[in-house]
Design an enzyme around this catalytic site. Sequence first.
Site, PDB file in Angstrom:
ATOM      1  N   GLY A  20       0.839  -1.189   0.000  1.00 51.06           N
ATOM      2  CA  GLY A  20       0.000   0.000   0.000  1.00 51.06           C
ATOM      3  C   GLY A  20       0.869   1.231   0.000  1.00 51.06           C
ATOM      4  N   LYS A  23       6.390  -5.794   8.067  1.00 50.28           N
ATOM      5  CA  LYS A  23       5.972  -4.619   7.303  1.00 50.28           C
ATOM      6  C   LYS A  23       7.179  -3.735   7.071  1.00 50.28           C
ATOM      7  CE  LYS A  23       2.572  -1.258   6.372  1.00 50.28           C
ATOM      8  NZ  LYS A  23       1.145  -1.153   6.238  1.00 50.28           N
ATOM      9  N   ASP A  71      -5.579   5.771  10.464  1.00 50.29           N
ATOM     10  CA  ASP A  71      -5.753   5.240   9.105  1.00 50.29           C
ATOM     11  C   ASP A  71      -6.688   4.039   9.116  1.00 50.29           C
ATOM     12  OD1 ASP A  71      -5.404   5.177   6.353  1.00 50.29           O
ATOM     13  OD2 ASP A  71      -3.605   3.930   6.443  1.00 50.29           O
TER      14      ASP A  71
END
Length: 419
Positions: A17, A37, A133
Amino acid sequence: MRRSLGRYELTHELGRGGMGVVWAALDPADGREVAVKLLVPRGYGSELSTLERRFLREARLTARLSHPGIPEVYDHGSQDGELYLVMERVPGRALDAVIEEEGGLAVERAAAVARTVADVLAYAHGQGVVHRDLKPSNLMITPAGEVKVLDFGVAAALEPRPGETRFTAANATPGTVIYMAPEQAVGKTVPASDLYSLGCVLYELLAGKPPFTEGGLFMLYHQHANDPVPPLEGLRPGVPPGLRKLVEGLLEKEPQNRPGSAAEVCALLAAWAPAPAAAALVHPRLAEIEALRRSGHPAPALEEYRDLLAAPGLGPADVLAARVGTALCDGALGRTREALDELMSVLAEQRSLLGPADPGVLDTRYEIAVLLVRAGERRRAAERLRRLADDEERAPAQDDPRRGRSRALLRRLDRMPRT
């Protein structure tokens, strides 16, 4: 394709993303599968060191979060200019994929998902962490039907402080515009901003699409800030009026006009998604051991609790009650820090199983504050007691002994001499 990051063996890409790439990986040291991540900073130049410091600070903060709805963070760091988080790998499907496949969900299912997310937010906000988010792709539905909220702290790490350069692409505000609160788009993020994002998610769960989707970034900013929300009934007939009103409240333009807290939202959603009924505390030994502890005999009570926890067939609510009793025995025996750590762990599980308004949850929160006072952390205790006092006042029975106890302890703290 890269194969390693430090000791972690990266196996395959799980997704990507705007903030980075997520890899499935193996941690040979612990023999477990994890998710890694990677945040790949491009073009930050001299700002990279500032970003790295903030990222590591936020990672340390979010690693302390302990809630069944938040994946555990195992490790974090930087290597060769890349920042990374190592976390629990959550099986299942992201909520955006569920919506794409199924469209709008049944009212009960949509409300259940939103209620779980609200419970996670209530816990995180209580720890001083705002997600920033929240969106369907950050919500995972496990094969067992549980909801996990991903990516706490990532947007916070990328959000600039006053006077600093933005770190995101094209100087954009961290977050995802389709789900972003109006105030967040102009650089002000508060806990109520997460509630607005939750409103967008719940709207999409019911209608099959978010309230605003047309146009570029600035058009979406304008719509969130100025345009009325398209009525749900025009897209999804049959949504109960009270649930429609809650969605509208979450999507109020001004933060102060939204519900007062995530805990309040969680409680309101119970009307359409009742928490799973927890087994009653039916084990006959629980009351006996509790009486022994309260009579001033924590050591024998502790042994009794341990024996009970080792016995088979104990229900989930009974297990939590026994763990609370064990922690309180530890506290009475002077092991304050051990007791605090255990009660904090139990509290997260109690909230998930019983709901945030359950009397047992209120009791555990009170006992945590008491232990903090004993540990000399009066400021932290007072902060928790102020939040708890308001929740205790909502107890349905006027004669509930929980009413007023936190305010009474706060008054006692005020009278205690400062050291």
